[in-house]
Structure formats: structure tokens, C-alpha cells
Design a protein around this motif. Sequence first.
Motif, short mmCIF file in Angstrom:
data_model
loop_
_atom_site.label_atom_id
_atom_site.label_comp_id
_atom_site.label_asym_id
_atom_site.label_seq_id
_atom_site.Cartn_x
_atom_site.Cartn_y
_atom_site.Cartn_z
N ARG A 1 0.83 -1.21 0.00
CA ARG A 1 0.00 0.00 0.00
C ARG A 1 0.87 1.26 0.00
O ARG A 1 1.77 1.39 0.82
CB ARG A 1 -0.89 0.04 1.23
CG ARG A 1 -2.05 -0.92 1.18
CD ARG A 1 -2.79 -0.82 2.49
NE ARG A 1 -3.88 -1.79 2.58
CZ ARG A 1 -4.39 -2.19 3.73
NH1 ARG A 1 -3.92 -1.71 4.87
NH2 ARG A 1 -5.39 -3.04 3.74
N GLY A 2 0.55 2.15 -0.87
CA GLY A 2 1.25 3.43 -0.87
C GLY A 2 2.53 3.40 -1.66
O GLY A 2 2.85 4.36 -2.36
N SER A 3 3.29 2.32 -1.59
CA SER A 3 4.56 2.33 -2.31
C SER A 3 4.47 1.58 -3.64
O SER A 3 5.14 1.92 -4.59
CB SER A 3 5.67 1.74 -1.44
OG SER A 3 5.52 0.36 -1.37
N SER B 1 -1.32 2.66 -5.06
CA SER B 1 -1.88 3.77 -4.29
C SER B 1 -3.28 4.07 -4.78
O SER B 1 -3.64 3.66 -5.89
CB SER B 1 -1.00 5.00 -4.47
OG SER B 1 -0.54 5.44 -3.24
N ILE C 1 3.24 9.72 5.73
CA ILE C 1 3.21 8.66 4.72
C ILE C 1 4.65 8.36 4.29
O ILE C 1 5.06 7.21 4.19
CB ILE C 1 2.37 9.09 3.50
CG1 ILE C 1 0.95 9.40 3.94
CG2 ILE C 1 2.38 8.00 2.45
CD1 ILE C 1 0.12 10.03 2.87
N GLN D 1 5.22 4.76 5.84
CA GLN D 1 4.58 3.84 4.90
C GLN D 1 5.28 2.48 5.00
O GLN D 1 6.50 2.40 4.98
CB GLN D 1 4.68 4.40 3.48
CG GLN D 1 3.97 3.60 2.42
CD GLN D 1 4.74 2.37 2.00
OE1 GLN D 1 5.96 2.40 1.93
NE2 GLN D 1 4.01 1.27 1.77
N MET E 1 -0.53 13.05 -2.41
CA MET E 1 -0.31 12.12 -1.31
C MET E 1 -0.18 10.69 -1.81
O MET E 1 0.66 9.92 -1.35
CB MET E 1 -1.48 12.17 -0.33
CG MET E 1 -1.21 13.10 0.81
SD MET E 1 -2.57 13.05 1.95
CE MET E 1 -2.19 14.54 2.83
N ALA E 2 -1.04 10.36 -2.76
CA ALA E 2 -1.02 8.99 -3.28
C ALA E 2 0.27 8.72 -4.03
O ALA E 2 0.70 7.58 -4.15
CB ALA E 2 -2.23 8.77 -4.19
N LYS F 1 5.20 8.26 -2.58
CA LYS F 1 6.18 7.17 -2.55
C LYS F 1 6.36 6.55 -3.95
O LYS F 1 6.83 5.42 -4.07
CB LYS F 1 5.76 6.08 -1.56
CG LYS F 1 5.78 6.50 -0.11
CD LYS F 1 7.19 6.59 0.44
CE LYS F 1 7.54 5.35 1.23
NZ LYS F 1 8.85 5.48 1.90
N SER G 1 -4.81 3.03 3.21
CA SER G 1 -4.41 2.81 1.82
C SER G 1 -3.00 3.32 1.56
O SER G 1 -2.37 2.95 0.60
CB SER G 1 -5.40 3.48 0.88
OG SER G 1 -5.05 4.83 0.68
N TYR G 2 -2.51 4.23 2.44
CA TYR G 2 -1.15 4.70 2.26
C TYR G 2 -0.16 3.76 2.93
O TYR G 2 1.02 4.04 2.98
CB TYR G 2 -0.97 6.10 2.85
CG TYR G 2 -1.88 7.14 2.23
CD1 TYR G 2 -2.04 7.22 0.85
CD2 TYR G 2 -2.55 8.05 3.02
CE1 TYR G 2 -2.87 8.18 0.29
CE2 TYR G 2 -3.37 9.01 2.47
CZ TYR G 2 -3.54 9.07 1.10
OH TYR G 2 -4.35 10.00 0.55
#
Lengths: 277, 286, 334, 293, 514
Positions: free
Chosen positions: A91-93, A96, A119, A123, A182-183, A186, C236-237
Amino acid sequence: MEKERLLEINNLSVSFKTDEGVISTIDQVNIHVNEGEIITLVGESGSGKSVTMRSVMRLIATPPAVYTGGEILYRGKDILKSSEEEIRKLRGSEISMIFQDPMTALNPVFTIGKQMENIYLYQGQKSTYAKLPRSRKVMKMEAKERAVELFEKMSLPNPERLLHMYPFELSGGMKQRVIIAMALIKTPRLLLADEPGTSLDVTVQASINAELKRLVQEEKISMIFITHNLGVAKQIGERTYVMKHGQVVEEGKSEDVFLRPQVEYTRKLLDALPRII
Amino acid sequence: MKEPMIEFQNVQKFFQLSQNGFGRTRTMVKAVNEVSFTVPRGQTFAVIGESGSGKTTMAKMLMKFEDLTGGLIRVDGQDISKIKGKEALKAYRRKVQIVHQDPTSSLNPRKTIKEIIEEPLIVHGMGTRSERLQRVRELIQVVDLPLSYLDRYPHMLSGGQKQRVGIARAIALNSKLIILDEPTSALDVSVQSKVMDLLKKIQKEFQLTYFFITHDLALVKNFADYVIIMEKGALVEEGKTEQLFHNPRNLYTKNLLKAIPVIGEEEQRFLDRIQIEDTTYSIQGG
Amino acid sequence: MKKYLLKRILGILPALIGLSVLIFLLTRLMPGDSIRLAAGTDATQAQIEALREEMGLNKPLFVQYIDYMKGLFTGDWGYSLRTKRNVFLDIGDTFAATFELSLLGMIFAVVIGVPLGVLAAVRNNRFSDQLIRLTSLSGIAIPRFFLAILLQFVFAYLLGWFPVIGRGDMVPADITGLRLLDSLLTLNGQAFADSFRHILLPALALSVASAAQIMRLTRTNMMEQLSKEYIVAAYSYGLPKNLIFNRYMLKNAFISVLTTIGMQFSSLIGSAFLVETVFGWPGMASYSIAGLMYKDYNAIIGVTLVIGAIFAISNLLVDIAYGIIDPQIRLGKA
Amino acid sequence: MENIIEQTSEMNHSSRKKMRKRFFRNKMTIVGLIIVTVVVLLALLAEFIVPYPDANTIAVNFKEMNKAPSALHFFGTDEIGRDVLSRTIYGARYSLMMAAVVLSIAVVIGVPLGLLAGYHGGFVNSVIMRITDIFLAIPSLILALTVAAILEPSLMNSMIAISFGWWPWFTRLTQAETLKIKNEQFIISSEGIGASATRIMFKEILPNCLPTIIVKISTDIGFVILTGASLGFLGLGAQPPTPEWGTMISEARVYLPSIWWSSVFPGLAILVTILGFSFLGDGIRDAFDVRSQ
Amino acid sequence: AETPDPQAAVSGAGKEVFQYIAQQLVGTIDPAQIKDETEVIAAINLYDPLFYPDVENSSMSPVPFVAESYKVDDTAKIYTITIRDGIKFQSGNQLTAEDVAYTMERMIAINKGNAWLWSDVLEKVEATDEKTVEFTLNNPYAPFISTLTQLFIIDSQLLKDNQAEGEFGDQGDFGMAYIAENSAGSGPYKLVNWDRQSFLEFEAFEDYWRGWKEGQLKKVKMLTITEESTVKTLLVSGEADMIHQWLSVSAYEELKGQSGVVVEEDPSAKLQYFPMNMQKAPTDDKNVRKAIALAIDYTTALEDILGNSAAAAGAVPVIVPGASKAVLPVSQDLEAAKAALAKSGYAGQPIKVSFMYLGDTAQQRQFAQLFAANLAEIGIEVEQTPVNWAQVAEAAVSPETTANITVISDSLKYPHVDSHTYGIYHSSAKGSYRTMSWFSDPVVDEILVNARKAATEEEQMALYEESQNLVTAEYPAIYMANPTHYIAYGDHVEGYEFVGLMGYDVAFYSLSVK
Ligand SMILES: Nc1ncnc2c1ncn2[C@@H]1O[C@H](COP(=O)(O)OP(=O)(O)OP(=O)(O)O)[C@@H](O)[C@H]1O
Ligand SMILES: Nc1ncnc2c1ncn2[C@@H]1O[C@H](COP(=O)(O)OP(=O)(O)OP(=O)(O)O)[C@@H](O)[C@H]1O
Ligand SMILES: [Mg+2]
Ligand SMILES: [Mg+2]
């Protein structure tokens, strides 16, 4: 030339346990995304677009949701069978998500900068107490630089100042751009965009979509773009999936789907669109 | 020529913000600023503009929910600022009705559909119970809903169905002027086209005048006879629908047109023809 | 923020003035002759009249009120019919004890209530959640005075772990009148331990119901947070769970808990009257209750206004805390 | 036609069924419902149920006073030889009556004022809410104490005294709800139709406030009983020989710890009753799906 | 941990504090203003009275205390009192006749508390020399010496030094402001701390004229706790050393069973009685009163409610010298009661009487219930009015506000039969809780006045007895009991002696600990 399969959803079925009993929401859905590709997912409200996407992120609580079949392969590994730990790392990396409503997707009590920094720093970590890979100070600097870079790319004015602002100080359009940034902080490989900016003004929405597409292409990120607006779908995605009642009813190159629809349902949707000439 | 249905003459509406108890420092929002136009009878008059441009404020003034800061509004030849007193207001409101943007919040969740449609009839003391019921049945058929829905509560209806109920209530009093404040923006495309068709049908049947507020230009193209474009409280462009589409003059209007997502190649070419000289289009948002 | 505070402070005044009028009227409506009570059963008519005049009770009501309000700001809170002293002094003697008790009760309530609420939310509907909820409900349902008696019976009488009554004999240097605080300030460990042993049971008896309320509220708010889009977003992050719970959720959940803390404080002070009675706590309770029985006008008004003021100030503090936590208010955009 | 009617009633039915399902989802709710039913039945039928009907009268039996629980007296006897079980059962009547009276007064005064303030806003709102604030500026127990002391202690007066500080909460709640609802479009629609203020307040807004009000009532029942008991404890509530629970505890507490039964059993009765109403209140809240404040 | 903590020593000393639990807060410690029991307790420990009951001989009759001896002249109007030598005030000043005169003058001037005992009879007071003080009365007043047990001598010099502006001319405020906060006496204890809402702390006055012996109490804390269960817990847990006399009978019964606790029972000079309002229907009818008095179940009341107390024989407690032997305890006789009722003016009508009692006192609640049940048997309905003490005092003001029947427990105000006769039944005594019968009879008035100025003791006692006979024949009250006096303390406490005069039982000087 066939590119690498990034994500492959095979025969995914999801049900919800509700007061009225078990309701099948997603039924045998097949979707795939290749490296560097942008696809769109269209369908009327409630057709299951969001549930499908959230399943990819494993963001749906089970119960009430029940995965009744299928698999979600991210680079060959089944997400549905991964551990919490593995998911958190993805998630996130790697994958996203951008949320539908900019008004509610930002935590109201922290500054934008703090949220971005969190984040960037945490993350994929097991807990906030875990040791960071690099010095905290350095990472905070990096986070700031990356955030500013993204803000600039999203044409946000005054990016430095923005870091010290709270969500309520921003307009809807700005919030939506911040959420996109934000998404991407990373630099994931796959971005799931769930109807970004539908609650905003048409002109604002149009420019955000344009910027998003440009940015994603620049950073070589694959994207699944969800919308219920057929026009937008056509403009953004190379390929399009049409969903109805939890099933994919048509898929193909966007040109083909919209100009030469094969399925009655797609045709009906297109007919309902007001024409300007 | 017949008298126009609505006349706006230099209408102004300012709101005062941040009134603190001490200083006199006040910020003004010029929600509607020096706007003039006329709406002919029996036509659809569209008002377009981004969020916060003053569209709803105009509707509210028309409904007499808000007083004017300046200027004059005439409805059916009558200066509405002259309407005073409960009875006169009640009589006026029989003439003007409104259909709201959000079908869910515009219906009282604790009342049945029958009660909702019947309410205007009761308030205006029209008919006996059975006569009213008869009228409610008629109305629900006009908006193409099955009679069985009368006993349902709003939450048992889909968005499009709820909006139909809203329309039935709006026409219950035989009002000639209906304000449509973004009546379909909360609905799916397919549902939207059905509701718009219904509105057209009813307009023809009862010779209604529509004051149609929207931000969807594509919809206007198919529906309205005349369009005005609002930006930050000011009227920036107006004209017959055809004319506006083919020959937009204002930058904002052009931007709006460019933002219409289209499918067909022909349509795309049509939009591509629009030239935007000024490219420094900045970010806006609510 | 400044403007917000100023507005809050000014907002309190009308309510307090209103309260003073209300209580003033209520005390004058009391049937019976409090002057006769005060003068004593053996007093002559002349003595009674003299006292009545001394108290200014033969003046018109309006004048009496104005006189009273004037006195309020100069430290002359009227003469207590019962103790024959300036009410200001009487309240001064007892205030700190009640305040310390209520304050500690409040602290206990938060310290117990919030973590349990979080725990219950985390373990939503599992056995421990149900258990916490049932206990908390029982905590609300048991009359506080009864709980006080039970605690006293078990821990002081049967087990003898804690003293039965009072604040203890070890009085630290009197700085704030709050003994725990004073003994901390003067680094007097002995006095701290002694004071704590004395205050523990009453504060606990006082706090249970509030702790339960706060626990329930925290739980509900945390549950509500769980479904918030920004929490889903946080997941989700790929953010760690403890960050999401302890910061993202708790901070938001705590904002609405905060607003009820002011309310809880009010009910705590009210219940302190009951608990003080049981634990022989030298606070305002016995003074006020006796005041009520003896129709001691000035004492009743004084106590009521002091409690009203504490309540208002505690709400103000809550508002300030609220402002600090909620940026929207802090930055003055509310 | 028949078919349509059937379909409709089915829809209605299913919505009610959903509510019922939400209501019963939590087992605690069922426990609450049972407790409340039993307490209400006991209160209504006390005369026919209690083992010693004269426990509520002037009968005395000093030879039997302060006897521990036994087969004759399950809850023992009190200071004048009356059966504690019987008195505890009679007590349900007084406690419930207290809650009913106080809440009725509070609702009848508080709700219309809240509607008025919330709907009209402006000056009316300021005046009503400022007055409400005055009453809320002091803990309700202390206000009730003061009023009870003024009125001479009795059951009736303690109910009045508690109501005195109770209605403002309903005003505040209703006002807040009204403020929320009044900007909903269906209210604006009704105004657009020309409906009168009274009609809008009572026919449009009130039904939408009702769930919140009902939930508040259901949770408040317990708090009223507790407040009444506290007044009783301080000697300002119902007066002997009325078998109100708070008064019973208050009377019997001097005999603690050795003679525990005459205070512990009424205490348990309060506990159980309030638990019952709380569970039930939670269930009602779930059924309406109103978020707790 | 090696060095001893100085604080620990202090806390160890805390154990030496003797803790007495009182039932009521002390309102004032000014001897000119004291009224109720706890206030008298404060006074008796801080101050010395002129006379003291003869405790050594287990008698209540007053013997010289601060006084050394006294003389009465032939007119029985002039009392010449010699002051004991070598009494020192706590301030170090010597106690002189001047102080006695000052104390009495101050009393009369302030006119509060016990002033009523003397304000009508005293003509003047004068210190004729350092050792002698002379009281001149306007009439002979037999109980005068007895009343002097209530005169606590104040340090006049100290008060004058600390005098503030006030209404008493050149006496300023008569030292009221000062004495309200400080003790100014010669008593065995000094006031060291007073928290008005909870406790007083006393410390032994080293130079006390009666001297100190091993084991006597050096530090005493008098703490007020109203919760009965808390009081019991305190005594049993050892936190308190001695507790007050006002717990319910069952509480003392319970305490008797506890180890380490001594419960002392003594026949008392208290009177538990129920004045009936003679000026309010239906108790304005003698036959109704008689019927009520005959309907009560005295046996149950005495055995079960009052825990084996002695039955009262009329208006004066049996152990008080001068109590009439001719008056006998009443016992239940329902037939006679019904007969009396039939003779009354209310015969045949529904009769309802109001009954006022202290709702928070278990015993009085029991009485209320018992009376309601008993009177129902002869067809009288009882309307119960539970109140607090303040309301009783308030109701006593007029016959209209006084209930038909009120529960009263009365103790001697001064050790003399006059306290229970003249003090209650003379027409001049009105409007206090003691006079809720509203008895008024010129014949009785005259007898009582004569009794006060009677030449010989015998004659005097005969008159007091006669007045009692006349009074009780009218049934102005239901005379229930001379209740047992209870007090409880830890078994390490020694020297307790029951005195029977309000407040005098708790003189800490007489106690010592093992
Ligand atoms: N937690 C849930 N419990 C029960 N049903 C759910 C839940 N979440 C989603 N659903 C159901 O799943 C279906 C698909 O919902 P989804 O949110 O995926 O639609 P969508 O295509 O994203 O619609 P929209 O365009 O309105 O966002 C809907 O019928 C919805 O009611
Ligand atoms: N009651 C009010 N008080 C203060 N400002 C107001 C008020 N009502 C409207 N405004 C302001 O007036 C401006 C116009 O608002 P209006 O609601 O008419 O816009 P709109 O065109 O209907 O927007 P949308 O498309 O979002 O519905 C906005 O800036 C709004 O903030
Ligand atoms: Mg969705
Ligand atoms: Mg609008």
C-alpha cells in the motif's frame, strides 16, 4: 509488443453480508493492467467499481464482505492471500489510491505537510516506533522536497506554504490535487483513481483530470481510472471496462468501446448522453 | 407580445460575512451583482455558472426566501418586493415552485410519498380529502410512477424516482413557473435523460416556464431555449442556446464548453474549433 | 483564537448573571422564616427584626440584588445566617477540597475512560468489548452515593487499605490548597502519599460514572472514525496501525469526547456533594446542604454561583483545549 | 391493483422488519427488554404480586424488625418489620412514575421551545437559548437540590425540582436537531409551498427529531431515577414511608454494614432497572440508527 | 534510607491525636453565642464555667468551679461569689472577678445564645474587688446558681486588646470578631485549628490550673461526620477514639458486639416526649389528647425503638431532683382511649392529626410508623410530616405552624428542675421547640413563679412538683421515655463519666488513654 502484466484480477467475486442476507456484489470480474498503461472503468452508480478497486487495496472489511472466488494478482502474487504485513508494504509504495471525495479524504486535524510526511516516513512500517531506514531528519527533508515537487507538478500555487496549511483552508480543487500528491509521494507503480473530483466544478474537474494524466505519464505510473462519465473515460484511458451490476459487460480499446459499442448496455448508456451538436 | 414571466432589473444580493460583535469590519459577498434579464413565458431559461456564482441565490430571491439588496424582480408582472403579509406570500408561492438538486434531502424521510405530494394541497386548503387523494393519484401518474408508490417512504425509492416525486409536488398547485435547481446533477446519466424527458413532456402539457439552473452545458444544449452564464455573481454572457454554442465570446464560457467531455469525433471537432486566446487559466474551486 | 476566546468569555457572563438572578429569586421564594431560624429559637421579636435589618432583607428585592452584586466583586458575599461569617470566607475554606476532589475525579474518568473506550472499539463486539460495555453501563447505573458506601465498606472497613474519611493530617505548604499539587510543588513525598491515600476512594467513587460515560463515547467515536474516508485513506497509504489509531483516530475521536468533559465535570461537582457526605470530605457539600436546610440565603447563592463559575470556567478550558486540538478553531476560521 | 397493494405493504413490512432486526441484533437489547417489561409489570401489578401487600401501608411489626433474609422474607425486613421485597417491588412504581413525570414535563416544555428557537432563529432563538443556558449553567443535581429544598421535600416536589433542571436539555437537543433539519431541502420545499411555521415545526421537523428525542428519553429514564435517588439520599426526595428506592436506601444506610439487606436490595433494583433501560435505549438507538451524541 | 526522615516523626505524632466524632458542625465558639451540644462541647474544653455539676459525687447539682464559694443574702436576690485563686488564662493573664463581670455584661449586651437565662432576672453585676463579684437579681431566682454552669469565663483583657469597631459603644464589637476565630479562655485546651466545615483541633494548655497527669489527652480532634455508617466504621477501624451519642439504638447494639469497642449506657436526664399542640384542632380538646396518650403502645416503643429505655413519668426526667413522684408513666389502654375520644368534642367525626418528626432519624421514623398504626386503632388518622431540624425550629414559632404532635428529645439546659418546668410550661416561654404544646395556664404560671422565689428548698420542690401534677393532668404531651444515654469509645479510653448536662459529657480533660 506485450508489456509486463502489473495487475490481473481473475474471476473476482465479492458478496456482502447484510441485514437482508448475503448479496453478491461483484461477480466473476476480470480486469488487467499492464506496466505503464492507463485504463478506465465506467459504469453507473452502484455497479461495483469502488468495491473492485478497494479489493485490490484490501480495504474492505471482512466481514461484512466475503471473497467468494477469484484472485487478484499483483506482479504474479495473490493479494487476497497476502499477510497484513505484506499488504501494508504494498500500500502506498506499490499501489496507491485516490479517493472519490476530497472533502472527507483528508484528516481534518493535521497539516497537509504532516500528513504527507507521515506517509513518507512510516509507509509500510510495522509501527511508528520501528527504526527508520535513514535518519529521521533526512527523511523529513526528502518528504518535503518530494511533496513540493508533486504540488508543483499538480500546478498548486505556493507549495511551501501549503505544507503548513490544514485541509479546511483549501478549496475543493486544491484538496483533490493534494490527495493526488499524497497517493504519489512514494512513487507507486499503480494508481487507482476512484472518480477524482466528481463533486467539483466541471472546469476544475477537467483540468485536474488533465494534470493527473500528464503526471502519471511523466512518472511512468500505471493507472486505473474510475468514472461514471463516459466522455471522461474516453479521454483518459487507453482501454476501457464497462461494468454493470457487478459484472464487466464490455471491454476493449476506448476508441472501440465508445465509437463501436458491441453490447446493448453500453449503447444505451451512450444514447443517454446529451449531444451538443 | 405577452408580458414576460420573470424580469430581473439590476438585481443585487449581498451577504455580510464575519459579523463580529465589536468592530464594524465586515466582508461582503456579492452573490448577485447588477443582473438584468427577462424570461419569456412557456420557455426554458437556463442559468449556468460555476459553484458559488450566485445561481441558487437568484432562485431564492425568486422564491422570496431572500430579500433583494438592490434592483427589482417582477414575476408575472408583479413586483415581488411588494408582496407583504402571510396571505399574499402564500398566494405568491402558489405561482412559483421549485425542484431541488438533491432528491434525497428534498423529501421528508418520515413521510410517505402520498403525504409529500398532498402537502401543498393541504396547505392551500384545496379540495376535500378524497378530492385531494384523486389529485395525488393523477399527479403520480403524470410523473410515470406506479400508484403503489404512494405508501412508500422516500428511502425506498431510487434517486430518479425521488426526483419524480419532487416534480409531482412542484406541479401539484398548477404553478406556471417552476424553478429547477440542478435537478439532475445527483443522478446517473441514463436516469438523467429520463427525468429530462419527463420535464419536457410536462412542460408541453401544462405550458410551464422553467427557470433551469445547471452547470452542465451539454444538458442545456438539448433542453433550454435561452441561456445566461454567471461568473462570480455577474452575468457574463447571454443568448439563444444555439447562438451561444456556436459563437461563444466570453473566456469562461469557452472554458466551460471545452470542459464538456464528449464521445463523438464530430463533437470533439466542434469543441476543438473554440479558440482560447488567454491560456493562463488559473485554478479555481469551491 | 483570541477573538474566539473573548467571545467565549463574554458568552459566559450572561448565563452567570442570569443564574444569579434565578437563584436570588429562588432563595427569596423559600417559604419559612430563615431569619428566625438564624436568630435561634430563644430570640425575641426585636432581635429578629434587628437581624433582618442587618441583612438588608427589608429593602426592596431589586435593591437587595444590586447590593449583593456589588458586594460580590468586593469580596463581601454576605453574611451566612448559619456560620455568622462572610460567605466568601466559608466558601474559601471548603472550596479547595471540593475542587481537588472533582478535578482528580475528572482526571480518573479520562484516564480510565479513554483507553478503555479505545480498547472496546479495537475489540469491537468481541468478548472483552462486551465486558467493558457491561461494566461501564453498571458504572453509570449504580447510584454514586451507594458506590461510595460500598467502596468505603470494602476498602476501608473490611480490607483496611485506605482511610475511611477526611483529607489526611499531613498538610503540605498551602500554595494552591490542592494538597496533591502542593505536595508535589514542595517535593513533599510523604504528604503526597498521605493525601493520595485519602483522596483515592472518594475520587474513584466520583469518577466511575463519568469514566463509564467517557468510555462509551470514546468507543462510539472511534467506531465512527473507523468508517471515515480519511482513515480508510490512511490505511491505503500503508501507514502503521498504531499511528492510525493513536493519532489519526484518537485525536479526532477525542475532540467530541472533550466537549462532554465539560458536561461531565458539572455532573461530577454535583455528585461530589453525595460522595463528600459519605467520606467526610471537608468540602462545600456539608456547607451547602446545611445552607439549604437552614435557608441560609447568602450561602446558597454563593455556593451556586461558585459552582456555576467553576462549571463555566471548566467549559471555557475545554473550549480552549478544543481550540488547540481543532485547527479550524485555532486558526479562527470557525 | 391488489398486487400493487400487496407489494407496498410488503415494502413497509420489510422496512419495519429491518428496524426490528437492528433492534434485536444485540443480545443485550433483549435482556434490557425483558428487564424493563418485568419492572413495568411489577410496578403495575405490585398489589397482586408482593408477598406482603401491607408493606406499603401503616402496618408495623416491631417484633420482626431488621431480620435477615429468610424463607419468610426473601429480602429480609426493615426497621419497622416491613418486608423489604414487597417494598422494593412497590418502589418500582414510584421510581418509574418519577421518571415518567419528569420526562413528560421536560418534553412538553423543552421540545416546543427547542423547535421554536431552532426554527425561528434570530431573536427568539437568542432569548430561548440564553434562558436555557442559565439553567444549564449549574449541575442539574444542585439545581434540583435547591428547588427541592425550597419546595419542602416530597415525592411530588422532587419530581418538580428535577424537571426544573431537565427541560433545558431537551430544548438544547431539539434546537440543535432543528437547526440541522431546517436547512434540509424538504423544509425549504415546504416553505416554498407556503406552509405555516407551526405546520413546519410540528409536522415536518418534529417527526425528524423524534428518534433523537426518543433515544434521549430512553437513556434519561435511568438518570432521572438516579437523580431522584440522590435527592432521597440527601433527605430532599420522597419522604418516608414512601417506598421509593432512593429513600429506602437513604433510610436504611444507617444500618450498614451489619444490616445490609434493607439498603442493598433497593440499590440492586436501581442498578438492574437502569441497566435494563440503558440496554433498551441502546437497542432503540440502533433501530433508529441515530448516532449517539 | 539511612538518615531518618524528619517527616516520619511528624506522622508518628499524628497517632497521638485523640479523635472524637461529633454529629453536628460547630457554628460558633463564642461563649456568648453557643447554643447546641457541639458548641457547648467546644466551650467546655476551651473555657471554664463558674460552676460545674458535681461529677465526683455523680450528681448534677452545681458546685463551685471557677468560683470558690458563694453567698446569698436574705432577700435571695444578691449573690456574692468569690473567685478561685491562681487560675490563669491561656494568654497568661490572671482570671479575676473583673473577667466574670465582663463575661456576664458581654452576654447580656450581645443577647444571644444563653443570654435568655439571665436577661430578665439580672439587675446588675459588679466586681467588688479582685476576688469578688456580686450579682444582683430583680427577683429571687432559685435556679440561678445552676444557670451559672453555662457562664464560661472570658479573658476580658485579651478581648479588649483585640477589640474592633462595633455597635457596643466603648466596648466596640465586644471582641466578637476576635473571639469568633480564637479561644480566650482558661480551659484545659487551646484551639489550634478550626476547619469550620469539618473539625476543631485542641491542644492541652500546659498551665491549666487543675494540672496534668500521665495519660491525659494532649491533642484532640473533634470531627463532624453525619453519615451514621461512616461513624461506625471509624470507631471500629480505630480511626476514631470516641463517637457521639446520637446514633440509632441499633447502631450501639451493633457496636456492642465489636471487639475493642466500649458502649456505655446510662439512665439519662433526657426526655423523649411528643408535645401536642393545645391550640390547634383537634388536639385542642383535652379528651382527644388523653385518647392519643392512652392509645400509644409504650411497651413496643420503649423496648424495640428505644432499646429498653426507662418510661417517662411526666414532664421531668425521673432522675432530676424535684421530679414529681405523683406522676406515673402512662400505659396503653385502648378501651379508655376510645372512651375518652367518645367524650371529646370531636366524637363521631373523622379525626386527623399532623405528626412532625425528623425524617432522617431512624428512631423518629419508627415512632411515626408506630403512632400511625396505634392511632388508627382508635380511628385517628396520622398525617406524617418528615422534616429536618431547622423546620421544627421554624414551626415552633406559632401555634398555627406547629403540628398537632411533634417528636422532641430534650435535655436539661441547666442542672435544675426549673429547666423542665418553668422553661417549658410557663407562659413566658414560647416559640421554641420545647414549647410546642402551647401550654398556658395562669395557675401553673403562678406556682412556677412562686417556686423560683420560695424561701426553703422543701417548699420550692413542693411547688415544682405541684406544677408538674397540674401540667400532666392536661395531657400537653405524650411523655415517652427518659431514654438511655449511649456513648461509645475504644477500649483504650478511660475515665469517661456520664454527667447528663448537655455537652458536659464530652469534656476531654476527664479522659485518658492507656
Ligand atoms: N459495506 C458494504 N455493505 C453492503 N453493501 C455494500 C458495502 N459496500 C458496497 N456495497 C454495495 O456494493 C455495491 C457496489 O458499490 P460500489 O461502491 O462499488 O459502487 P460504485 O460503482 O463505486 O458506485 P458509485 O459510482 O456510486 O461510486 C453497491 O450496491 C453497494 O450498496
Ligand atoms: N446565506 C448566505 N450567507 C452568506 N453568504 C451566502 C449565503 N448564501 C449564499 N452565499 C454566498 O453567495 C455566493 C453565491 O452562492 P449560491 O448558492 O447562489 O451559488 P450557486 O451558484 O448556487 O453555487 P452551486 O453551484 O455550488 O450551487 C457564494 O459565494 C455563497 O457563499
Ligand atoms: Mg464508487
Ligand atoms: Mg446552488
